[in-house]
Scaffold this active site. Sequence first.
Site, mmCIF file in Angstrom:
data_model
loop_
_atom_site.group_PDB
_atom_site.id
_atom_site.type_symbol
_atom_site.label_atom_id
_atom_site.label_comp_id
_atom_site.label_asym_id
_atom_site.label_seq_id
_atom_site.Cartn_x
_atom_site.Cartn_y
_atom_site.Cartn_z
ATOM 1 C CG PHE A 15 -2.157 0.913 0.905
ATOM 2 C CD1 PHE A 15 -2.963 0.708 -0.203
ATOM 3 C CD2 PHE A 15 -2.435 1.993 1.715
ATOM 4 C CE1 PHE A 15 -4.038 1.557 -0.496
ATOM 5 C CE2 PHE A 15 -3.504 2.850 1.439
ATOM 6 C CZ PHE A 15 -4.313 2.631 0.346
ATOM 7 N NE ARG A 35 11.317 -4.043 7.931
ATOM 8 C CZ ARG A 35 10.886 -5.022 8.678
ATOM 9 N NH1 ARG A 35 11.120 -4.991 9.966
ATOM 10 N NH2 ARG A 35 10.209 -6.020 8.169
ATOM 11 C CE LYS A 191 -10.616 -3.862 5.298
ATOM 12 N NZ LYS A 191 -9.567 -4.567 4.566
ATOM 13 C CB SER A 254 -8.756 -9.360 0.413
ATOM 14 O OG SER A 254 -8.682 -9.612 1.809
ATOM 15 C CG ASN A 256 -7.258 -9.421 6.380
ATOM 16 O OD1 ASN A 256 -6.788 -9.802 7.446
ATOM 17 N ND2 ASN A 256 -7.011 -8.217 5.888
HETATM 18 N N1 LIG Z 1 -2.315 -3.726 0.716
HETATM 19 C C1 LIG Z 1 -3.491 -3.170 0.646
HETATM 20 O O1 LIG Z 1 -4.275 -3.441 -0.282
HETATM 21 C C2 LIG Z 1 -3.909 -2.178 1.695
HETATM 22 C C3 LIG Z 1 -4.895 -1.250 1.381
HETATM 23 C C4 LIG Z 1 -5.284 -0.323 2.355
HETATM 24 C C5 LIG Z 1 -4.690 -0.339 3.609
HETATM 25 N N2 LIG Z 1 -3.734 -1.260 3.868
HETATM 26 C C6 LIG Z 1 -3.144 -1.251 5.197
HETATM 27 O O2 LIG Z 1 -1.827 -0.731 5.103
HETATM 28 C C7 LIG Z 1 -1.014 -1.279 6.151
HETATM 29 C C8 LIG Z 1 0.264 -1.785 5.518
HETATM 30 O O3 LIG Z 1 -0.079 -2.841 4.686
HETATM 31 P P1 LIG Z 1 0.667 -3.259 3.349
HETATM 32 O O4 LIG Z 1 -0.365 -3.909 2.512
HETATM 33 O O5 LIG Z 1 1.426 -2.157 2.734
HETATM 34 O O6 LIG Z 1 1.631 -4.383 3.954
HETATM 35 P P2 LIG Z 1 2.661 -5.324 3.212
HETATM 36 O O7 LIG Z 1 2.579 -6.658 3.844
HETATM 37 O O8 LIG Z 1 2.472 -5.227 1.739
HETATM 38 O O9 LIG Z 1 4.060 -4.649 3.586
HETATM 39 C C9 LIG Z 1 4.445 -4.380 4.890
HETATM 40 C C10 LIG Z 1 5.665 -3.471 4.834
HETATM 41 O O10 LIG Z 1 5.962 -3.026 6.152
HETATM 42 C C11 LIG Z 1 7.352 -3.221 6.371
HETATM 43 N N3 LIG Z 1 7.594 -3.422 7.781
HETATM 44 C C12 LIG Z 1 7.220 -4.457 8.569
HETATM 45 N N4 LIG Z 1 7.658 -4.262 9.820
HETATM 46 C C13 LIG Z 1 8.329 -3.095 9.816
HETATM 47 C C14 LIG Z 1 9.037 -2.366 10.800
HETATM 48 N N5 LIG Z 1 9.117 -2.796 12.061
HETATM 49 N N6 LIG Z 1 9.614 -1.211 10.443
HETATM 50 C C15 LIG Z 1 9.526 -0.757 9.192
HETATM 51 N N7 LIG Z 1 8.875 -1.391 8.203
HETATM 52 C C16 LIG Z 1 8.288 -2.562 8.524
HETATM 53 C C17 LIG Z 1 7.715 -4.436 5.530
HETATM 54 O O11 LIG Z 1 9.094 -4.471 5.292
HETATM 55 C C18 LIG Z 1 6.900 -4.159 4.280
HETATM 56 O O12 LIG Z 1 7.601 -3.261 3.455
HETATM 57 C C19 LIG Z 1 -1.862 -2.378 6.809
HETATM 58 O O13 LIG Z 1 -2.413 -1.912 8.005
HETATM 59 C C20 LIG Z 1 -2.984 -2.625 5.810
HETATM 60 O O14 LIG Z 1 -4.186 -3.037 6.432
HETATM 61 C C21 LIG Z 1 -3.316 -2.165 2.937
HETATM 62 O O1 LIG Z 2 -5.449 -7.251 1.469
HETATM 63 P P1 LIG Z 2 -6.208 -6.872 2.719
HETATM 64 O O2 LIG Z 2 -7.108 -7.964 3.188
HETATM 65 O O3 LIG Z 2 -5.304 -6.318 3.771
HETATM 66 O O4 LIG Z 2 -7.194 -5.688 2.307
HETATM 67 C C1 LIG Z 2 -6.667 -4.596 1.655
HETATM 68 C C2 LIG Z 2 -7.522 -3.369 1.817
HETATM 69 O O5 LIG Z 2 -7.759 -3.102 3.164
HETATM 70 C C3 LIG Z 2 -8.806 -3.418 1.043
HETATM 71 O O6 LIG Z 2 -9.448 -2.180 1.138
#
Ligand SMILES: NC(=O)c1ccc[n+]([C@@H]2O[C@H](COP(=O)([O-])OP(=O)(O)OC[C@H]3O[C@@H](n4cnc5c(N)ncnc54)[C@H](O)[C@@H]3O)[C@@H](O)[C@H]2O)c1
Ligand SMILES: O=P(O)(O)OC[C@H](O)CO
Length: 340
Positions: A15, A35, A191, A254, A256
Site C-alpha cells: 500500500f 527500512r 472488516k 485481499s 485477509n
Molecule cells: N495492501 C493493501 O491493499 C492495503 C490497502 C489499504 C490499507 N492497507 C493497510 O496498510 C497497512 C500496511 O499494509 P501493506 O499492505 O502495505 O503491507 P505489506 O505486507 O504489503 O508490507 C508491509 C511493509 O511493512 C514493512 N515493515 C514491517 N515491519 C516493519 C518495521 N518494524 N519497520 C519498518 N517497516 C516494517 C515491511 O518491510 C513491508 O515493506 C496495513 O495496516 C494494511 O491493512 C493495505
Molecule cells: O489485502 P487486505 O485484506 O489487507 O485488504 C486490503 C484493503 O484493506 C482493502 O481495502
Amino acid sequence: MTDQHPIAVLGGGSFGTAIANLLAENGQHVLHWMRDPQQAEAIRQNRENPRYLKGIKIHSGVEPLTDLAAALKACDLVFVALPSSALRQVLQPVSGLLSGKLLVSTIKGIEAKSFLLMSQILEDIAPDARIGVLSGPNLAREVAEHALTASVVASEDDDLCQQVQAALHGRTFRVYASADRFGVELGGALKNVYAIIAGMAAAMGMGENTKSMLITRALAEMTRFAVKLGANPMTFLGLAGVGDLIVTCSSAKSRNYQVGFALGEGLSLKEAVERLGEVAEGVNTIKVLKSKAEELDVYMPLVAGLHAIVFEGRTLDQVIGALMNAEPKTDVDFIPTTGF
Ligand SMILES: NC(=O)c1ccc[n+]([C@@H]2O[C@H](COP(=O)([O-])OP(=O)(O)OC[C@H]3O[C@@H](n4cnc5c(N)ncnc54)[C@H](O)[C@@H]3O)[C@@H](O)[C@H]2O)c1
Ligand SMILES: O=P(O)(O)OC[C@H](O)CO
C-alpha cells in the site's frame, strides 16, 4: 494543487508503494521511506518493488530512502502505511520530529493491549501533530494498476482533508472527505476479520447466497459493535464501511480473504500466515475484538465463531451448525422510526 514540500510515505509494502506512486503521478515529489536498504536500492535502480507490487512501474517522482529523520524533516504531509504492529516502534523514536505535521494513517489495525486505533496511537506519540486517516475499498494492486477507485480521508481537521484530497485525487483515484475519523478507521479495522470468514466460506465452496448473508450480517455485527463504542452507524454505510467490507470479503486479492481461504482448505493459522508472507491485519484483530465484544456485552456471533475455529479447536461444521441454529434475530438494528 501541488504541495511545495515533498510528501512522505512511510512503509515499503504494497500500500505504501501504491500511494507513493499515485502521489508522484499527480506531480508530487515523494520521499518513500522503507527500512530495507536493499529494497530501496532495487527500487532506485529498477523502478519496481518486486516483492510487494511486481510488474508495477514506479514513477520517477518517488524517491526511496531509508533515513526516516530526513524524510520527516523535509515533509509536512506524511502518509503512514506500516503494519499496525510496527507503528509505535517506528515512530516513537522520532516523535520529536512530528510536531505540527499532517499525519495520515492508512493502517487498518487495532492495538491489542489498549484497543487503540492507529490514528489514536499517532495522537499518543505526537500530540502536537494534525491527524487523519485514509480508508476505503482500496486493494493496493488495483490502486497501482489504475482501477477506478474511491477512498475516504477522515479527520476533524477540515484543512487536512482538503490537502489530502488535493494531493491524491486524480484521474483514477477519487477521495471523499469525512469528519468521522473514528467510524472510518474502525470500519477499516473490523472488516478484515469478516474477510477471513468470507475466504473460509469460499474455500468450502459456499454459494453466492452465503456470501451475501455473510457480508450483510457482518455489517450488522460491526455496526452494532461500533455504536456501542459511540460511533455513528451511518458511516458504516459509506466507502470505508460497507464499501471496504464488500471488496475485502469478495476478492481473492485481499490478504485477509487469502488467510481465510487457507484456513478453509485445512491449513493451521500459522501455516496460512506463513504461506501469505504479507500483512493480514485481521489475524491479530480476531482476539482483540472477541474480548472487547465480551467486555462490552455486544452480540458478535461471527467473530465468536471465527475465534472458536481458530483458537478454541472447534470445527467449521460445529460453528456453522451453531450459527445457523441460533435464535432468529432482527434484520436491521438501526431503523429510525421517526422523520419519514
Ligand atoms: N495492501 C493493501 O491493499 C492495503 C490497502 C489499504 C490499507 N492497507 C493497510 O496498510 C497497512 C500496511 O499494509 P501493506 O499492505 O502495505 O503491507 P505489506 O505486507 O504489503 O508490507 C508491509 C511493509 O511493512 C514493512 N515493515 C514491517 N515491519 C516493519 C518495521 N518494524 N519497520 C519498518 N517497516 C516494517 C515491511 O518491510 C513491508 O515493506 C496495513 O495496516 C494494511 O491493512 C493495505
Ligand atoms: O489485502 P487486505 O485484506 O489487507 O485488504 C486490503 C484493503 O484493506 C482493502 O481495502
